[in-house]
Write an enzyme that holds these catalytic residues in place. Structure first.
Site, PDB file in Angstrom:
ATOM      1  N   ASP A 205      10.183   8.665  -8.725  1.00 50.82           N
ATOM      2  CA  ASP A 205       9.070   9.536  -8.194  1.00 50.82           C
ATOM      3  C   ASP A 205       8.718  10.784  -9.219  1.00 50.82           C
ATOM      4  O   ASP A 205       9.640  11.678  -9.520  1.00 50.82           O
ATOM      5  CB  ASP A 205       9.183  10.049  -6.824  1.00 50.82           C
ATOM      6  N   ASP A 235      -2.711   4.508  -6.420  1.00 49.85           N
ATOM      7  CA  ASP A 235      -1.392   3.864  -5.977  1.00 49.85           C
ATOM      8  C   ASP A 235      -0.519   4.685  -4.767  1.00 49.85           C
ATOM      9  O   ASP A 235      -0.374   5.858  -5.365  1.00 49.85           O
ATOM     10  CB  ASP A 235      -0.750   3.171  -7.041  1.00 49.85           C
ATOM     11  N   GLU A 278      -4.644   4.134  -1.789  1.00 47.19           N
ATOM     12  CA  GLU A 278      -3.940   3.378  -0.969  1.00 47.19           C
ATOM     13  C   GLU A 278      -3.119   3.884   0.073  1.00 47.19           C
ATOM     14  O   GLU A 278      -2.160   4.694  -0.471  1.00 47.19           O
ATOM     15  CB  GLU A 278      -3.215   2.480  -1.939  1.00 47.19           C
TER      16      GLU A 278
HETATM   17  C1  ACG Z   1       1.750  -0.421  -3.835  1.00 44.02           C
HETATM   18  C2  ACG Z   1       1.336  -1.265  -4.714  1.00 44.02           C
HETATM   19  C3  ACG Z   1       2.243  -2.381  -4.803  1.00 44.02           C
HETATM   20  C4  ACG Z   1       3.189  -1.669  -5.818  1.00 44.02           C
HETATM   21  C5  ACG Z   1       3.511  -0.264  -5.475  1.00 44.02           C
HETATM   22  C6  ACG Z   1       4.657   0.654  -6.266  1.00 44.02           C
HETATM   23  C7  ACG Z   1       2.854   0.261  -4.528  1.00 44.02           C
HETATM   24  O1  ACG Z   1      -0.193  -1.897  -3.936  1.00 44.02           O
HETATM   25  O2  ACG Z   1       1.712  -3.559  -5.513  1.00 44.02           O
HETATM   26  O3  ACG Z   1       4.329  -2.426  -5.947  1.00 44.02           O
HETATM   27  O4  ACG Z   1       3.778   0.905  -7.317  1.00 44.02           O
HETATM   28  C8  ACG Z   1       4.310   0.617   0.709  1.00 44.02           C
HETATM   29  C9  ACG Z   1       3.722   1.641   0.062  1.00 44.02           C
HETATM   30  C10 ACG Z   1       2.591   1.243  -0.839  1.00 44.02           C
HETATM   31  C11 ACG Z   1       3.133  -0.232  -1.730  1.00 44.02           C
HETATM   32  C12 ACG Z   1       3.853  -1.039  -0.744  1.00 44.02           C
HETATM   33  C13 ACG Z   1       4.286  -2.307  -1.501  1.00 44.02           C
HETATM   34  N1  ACG Z   1       1.903  -0.834  -2.478  1.00 44.02           N
HETATM   35  O5  ACG Z   1       3.311   2.617   1.053  1.00 44.02           O
HETATM   36  O6  ACG Z   1       2.108   2.051  -1.404  1.00 44.02           O
HETATM   37  O7  ACG Z   1       4.836  -0.486   0.020  1.00 44.02           O
HETATM   38  C14 ACG Z   1       4.316  -0.411   5.974  1.00 44.02           C
HETATM   39  C15 ACG Z   1       4.292   1.112   5.528  1.00 44.02           C
HETATM   40  C16 ACG Z   1       3.580   0.956   4.132  1.00 44.02           C
HETATM   41  C17 ACG Z   1       4.241   0.163   2.991  1.00 44.02           C
HETATM   42  C18 ACG Z   1       4.403  -1.345   3.657  1.00 44.02           C
HETATM   43  C19 ACG Z   1       5.245  -2.106   2.837  1.00 44.02           C
HETATM   44  O8  ACG Z   1       3.212   1.882   6.415  1.00 44.02           O
HETATM   45  O9  ACG Z   1       3.688   2.362   3.670  1.00 44.02           O
HETATM   46  O10 ACG Z   1       3.600   0.153   1.975  1.00 44.02           O
HETATM   47  O11 ACG Z   1       4.995  -1.205   5.129  1.00 44.02           O
HETATM   48  O12 ACG Z   1       5.400  -3.445   3.565  1.00 44.02           O
HETATM   49  C20 ACG Z   1       1.345  -2.783   9.599  1.00 44.02           C
HETATM   50  C21 ACG Z   1       1.785  -1.377   9.524  1.00 44.02           C
HETATM   51  C22 ACG Z   1       1.800  -0.788   8.369  1.00 44.02           C
HETATM   52  C23 ACG Z   1       2.856  -1.546   7.571  1.00 44.02           C
HETATM   53  C24 ACG Z   1       2.399  -3.115   7.349  1.00 44.02           C
HETATM   54  C25 ACG Z   1       3.447  -3.845   6.546  1.00 44.02           C
HETATM   55  O13 ACG Z   1       0.180  -3.192   8.590  1.00 44.02           O
HETATM   56  O14 ACG Z   1       0.582  -0.768  10.145  1.00 44.02           O
HETATM   57  O15 ACG Z   1       2.213   0.651   8.427  1.00 44.02           O
HETATM   58  O16 ACG Z   1       3.065  -1.013   6.107  1.00 44.02           O
HETATM   59  O17 ACG Z   1       2.414  -3.554   8.804  1.00 44.02           O
HETATM   60  O18 ACG Z   1       4.745  -3.778   7.421  1.00 44.02           O
HETATM   61  C26 ACG Z   1       4.888  -2.764  -6.997  1.00 44.02           C
HETATM   62  C27 ACG Z   1       4.839  -4.433  -7.293  1.00 44.02           C
HETATM   63  C28 ACG Z   1       5.796  -4.937  -6.288  1.00 44.02           C
HETATM   64  C29 ACG Z   1       7.392  -4.513  -6.445  1.00 44.02           C
HETATM   65  C30 ACG Z   1       6.948  -2.757  -6.112  1.00 44.02           C
HETATM   66  C31 ACG Z   1       8.387  -2.172  -6.274  1.00 44.02           C
HETATM   67  O19 ACG Z   1       3.496  -4.877  -6.981  1.00 44.02           O
HETATM   68  O20 ACG Z   1       5.859  -6.320  -6.442  1.00 44.02           O
HETATM   69  O21 ACG Z   1       8.074  -4.867  -5.311  1.00 44.02           O
HETATM   70  O22 ACG Z   1       6.257  -2.308  -7.172  1.00 44.02           O
END
Ligand code: ACG
Length: 546
Positions: A205, A235, A278
C-alpha cells in the site's frame, strides 16, 4: 400503488458538455463544478484488454485489437443499429505490470508492453473520440507492485528516501484483511521490517500520509488527462488510508479527505473528466463517497460510485423471482444517496462470477437483468461479453471471470490467430458475437435495442425514479416511473417465470407509446384506477405516457 415512502431518485441535470477536445486547462484553484455531462446517463462498457481482441497473433488482446473492434462497440453513426452503441469504455489496468490483470503497477506512465505502446494508446484515444466514445482507465492508487522502483528503493532499508512512500513497522501487528483472513503486514526480506499491503505482499500500500505520494498521484492523473483520457476508475478507494485493524482499514477520514483533494485536482485540470470509485460495501457507506453536493454539484469527492448492493439485489431478485429486494434497495438509495448524484449501476464485474453463470444461462432472466440495468438512473456499466451471455469459465480462479471474448464459433473464436492466453469459457457455440448479432431474438439484439431506447429518452437517461413497487412484500413485478421534465416513462419488469399483472398505476396521461417491450408484451391498459400491465414471464415493458 404508491409507497407511503415515495422513493424518488433525483438526477440533477448538469450542463451537457460535448467538448471532445482533450483540453487540459492550467490548474487554477479547483473548478467549482464538474463539466462531464457526457457521462450522466451514459452507457459504459468494461473491457479487459488482454481478453478482448489480439491483433498480432501472440494470443494476448492488445490496444490495436481493441481499435479494430471499436465499430462493434459504437461506429459513431447514431443512425446505424448493428453496433452496440455504448458511450464510453472503462479499460481495466493498461499500465506496465508484472501480472496478467495489471492491478499491480510498476510504471504508471508506461503502457503495458503486452498491450502495445504509448503511441498505440494515443491512437486508441483518437479512434474512440472520432466515434464519440470516451475512455476512462483504471487508476490503482491504493498500492503499487512490489516490483515498482519506488518499492525496490523503499525496501532497501530504513534510510531510503522513498521509505515513507510505504507503511512500515518493526513487527507484524497481525491485522487481517477486513473481508477475509489474509495477512496485511508482510515481512521485508531485505531488512526484516514489515510493510502494509492490504491485498498481498506483491501489492504494498502507498502511504497517503506522505505529501509526495499525494502529489505524485495527482501529477499522474494530470499526465493521462493531458493525453486525452476522459477519466478514471479508481481501484479500492475505501482502503487508501488505514488507521488500525478491521474497520480501521476502510473508509477513514483521511481517505475521504484525500479523495476530495484528488478530485479537486482532476476537476481543475479537466472538468470534463469523470471519476468512478470502487467501494465494495453497503449502500449507506457508498453514499458517503460522493462527498458534499452543496460544495460541488454532483459531489466534491467521487461523482460516480459503483453500486454493488443494487447489483446484488438485481441478481438475487431474478434468482428468487421476487422484486421486493430490488425495490427495497432503490428505496434505500433514495433515502441515503445525496440528491443529484450519478449512480453507477452494473450487474457483475471482473471480480464476480459472470452474470450468465449466476443466472443459470436462463435467457429470460438475462434479458430481464439487462432491461432493469438499462432503464435505471445513473450511468450503467456493462462487463464485456455480458451482452452475449458469456459464461464464467469452469473454475473458481479470477481468470475464469475474464476469459477471451468469443467473436465467432470457429476454433480461434475471432479473438486471436494464435493460442489464446486463456481458454474460452464454455458455451461459445451460441455465446458469440457473430451468432447473436444477426439474430433478432438474441440477447445481443436485446442489449442493442435497450441501449437505443435509453438513448432516445431523456427520462431513461437523465430522469428521476419514482418507485411503484412496494418493498415490504413479495412482488413479481418491479415497476417504476422515470421522469424528466414532461417526459414520463413507465417501466415494468416481470422477474418471475410466470405471467404477471402489475398496476393499476395512477400516472397522468392518456396514451402509452412503447419505447421497448419484450416480444409478446401488450401495451398497458388505461382504466378508471390507472394503468394496468400484463407481462409474460420474464418480460419487460417501457412506455412513454403522455
Ligand atoms: C479491486 C479490483 C480487483 C483487484 C484489486 C486489487 C482491487 O477490482 O480486481 O484485484 O488491486 C476487496 C476490495 C476491492 C477489491 C476486491 C478484490 N477489488 O475492497 O477493492 O477485494 C467484501 C468487502 C470488499 C472486498 C470483497 C472481496 O466489503 O471490500 O473487496 O469482500 O470479495 C457482499 C458484501 C460486500 C462483500 C461482498 C463479497 O456484497 O456487501 O461487503 O465485499 O459480499 O464478499 C486484483 C486482481 C485479483 C487479485 C488481486 C490481488 O484482479 O485477481 O486476486 O488483485
Amino acid at each position: 400503488m404508491r409507497l407511503n415512502r415515495t422513493a424518488t431518485l433525483l438526477a440533477a441535470l448538469l450542463l451537457v458538455s460535448c467538448s471532445a477536445a482533450p483540453a487540459v486547462t492550467a490548474a487554477p484553484e479547483a473548478a467549482s463544478s464538474w463539466d462531464h455531462g457526457w457521462a450522466r446517463g451514459a452507457v459504459f462498457y468494461e473491457v479487459f484488454v488482454r481478453s478482448f481482441a489480439d491483433s498480432n497473433g501472440d494470443g494476448i488482446g492488445d490496444l490495436q485489437g481493441l481499435i479494430s473492434r471499436l465499430d462493434y462497440l459504437n461506429d459513431g453513426d447514431p443512425k446505424t443499429t448493428a453496433d452496440l452503441g455504448v458511450d464510453a469504455l472503462w479499460l481495466m489496468p493498461v499500465f506496465d505490470s508484472p501480472s496478467y490483470h495489471g492491478y499491480d503497477t510498476v510504471d504508471y506512465e508506461k503502457i503495458e508492453p503486452d498491450y502495445g505502446t504509448g503511441a498505440d494508446f494515443e491512437r486508441l484515444l483518437a479512434e474512440a473520440h472520432k466515434r464519440g466514445i470516451r475512455i476512462i482507465v483504471d487508476f490503482v492508487m491504493n498500492h503499487s507492485s512490489s516490483k515498482h522502483p519506488w518499492f525496490v528503493e523503499a525496501s532497501s532499508g530504513a534510510a531510503s528516501p522513498r521509505r515513507s512512500w510505504y507503511e512500515w513497522r518493526g513487527n507484524d501487528p497481525g491485522w487481517k484483511q477486513p473481508w477475509g483472513s489474509g495477512s496485511t503486514w508482510h515481512r521485508n526480506p531485505r531488512d526484516g521490517a514489515f510493510y502494509y499491503g492490504i491485498f498481498w505482499s506483491g501489492m504494498p500500500d502507498l502511504n497517503f500520509r506522505t505529501p509526495a505520494v499525494r502529489e505524485e498521484m495527482k501529477r499522474l492523473a494530470g499526465h493521462w488527462l493531458a493525453k486525452g483520457v476522459d477519466g478514471f476508475r479508481l481501484d479500492a478507494t475505501r482502503h487508501l488510508v488505514a488507521n488500525g485493524p478491521g474497520e480501521g482499514q476502510n473508509n477513514q477520514p483521511e481517505t475521504h479527505a484525500y479523495l476530495k483533494e484528488f478530485a479537486g485536482h482532476v476537476r481543475s485540470a479537466a472538468p470534463r473528466a469523470v471519476l468512478v470509485g470502487e467501494n465494495w460495501t453497503e449502500t449507506p457507506v457508498i453514499a458517503t463517497y460522493f462527498g458534499d453536493t452543496a460544495a460541488v454539484p454532483g459531489g466534491d469527492e467521487l461523482p460516480m460510485n459503483f453500486n454493488f448492493p443494487l447489483a446484488e439485489a438485481i441478481v438475487q431478485g431474478l434468482t428468487s423471482g421476487d422484486a421486493a429486494g430490488i425495490a427495497g434497495k432503490l428505496a434505500e438509495m433514495a433515502e441515503v444517496y445525496p440528491a443529484g448524484v450519478d449512480d453507477a449501476p452494473f450487474l457483475t464485474n471482473h471480480d464476480q462470477t459472470r452474470l450468465a453463470t449466476q443466472l443459470d444461462n436462463d435467457p429470460a432472466r438475462l434479458r430481464a437483468a439487462a432491461a432493469i440495468l438499462l432503464t435505471l438512473p445513473g450511468s450503467p456499466f456493462l462487463y464485456y461479453g455480458e451482452e452475449i451471455g458469456l459464461q464464467n469459465g469452469p473454475g473458481g480462479a479470477d481468470e475464469f471471470k475474464r476469459t477471451p471474448m468469443p467473436w465467432h464459433a470457429s476454433p480461434g473464436g475471432g479473438f486471436s490467430t494464435g493460442k489464446p492466453w486463456h481458454d474460452f469459457a464454455p458455451g461459445r457455440e451460441t455465446a458469440n458475437v457473430a451468432a447473436q448479432a444477426r439474430n433478432r431474438a438474441s440477447l445481443h439484439s436485446h442489449y442493442r435495442a435497450l441501449i437505443r431506447a435509453r438513448k432516445g429518452s431523456a427520462a431513461l437517461r437523465l430522469g428521476n425514479l419514482e418507485l411503484l413497487t412496494a418493498d415490504d412484500r413479495s412482488a413479481p413485478v418491479l415497476a417504476y416511473l422515470r421522469q424528466s421534465g414532461k417526459d414520463r416513462v413507465l417501466v415494468v419488469h416481470n422477474v418471475t417465470g410466470a405471467a404477471a399483472v402489475a398496476g393499476p398505476f395512477k400516472i397522468q396521461g392518456k396514451k402509452a407509446t412503447a419505447l421497448f417491450t419484450t416480444p409478446g408484451t401488450a401495451a398497458p391498459a388505461r382504466g378508471r384506477d390507472g394503468w394496468t400491465v400484463k407481462l409474460p414471464a420474464g418480460a419487460s415493458g417501457v412506455w412513454k405516457i403522455k
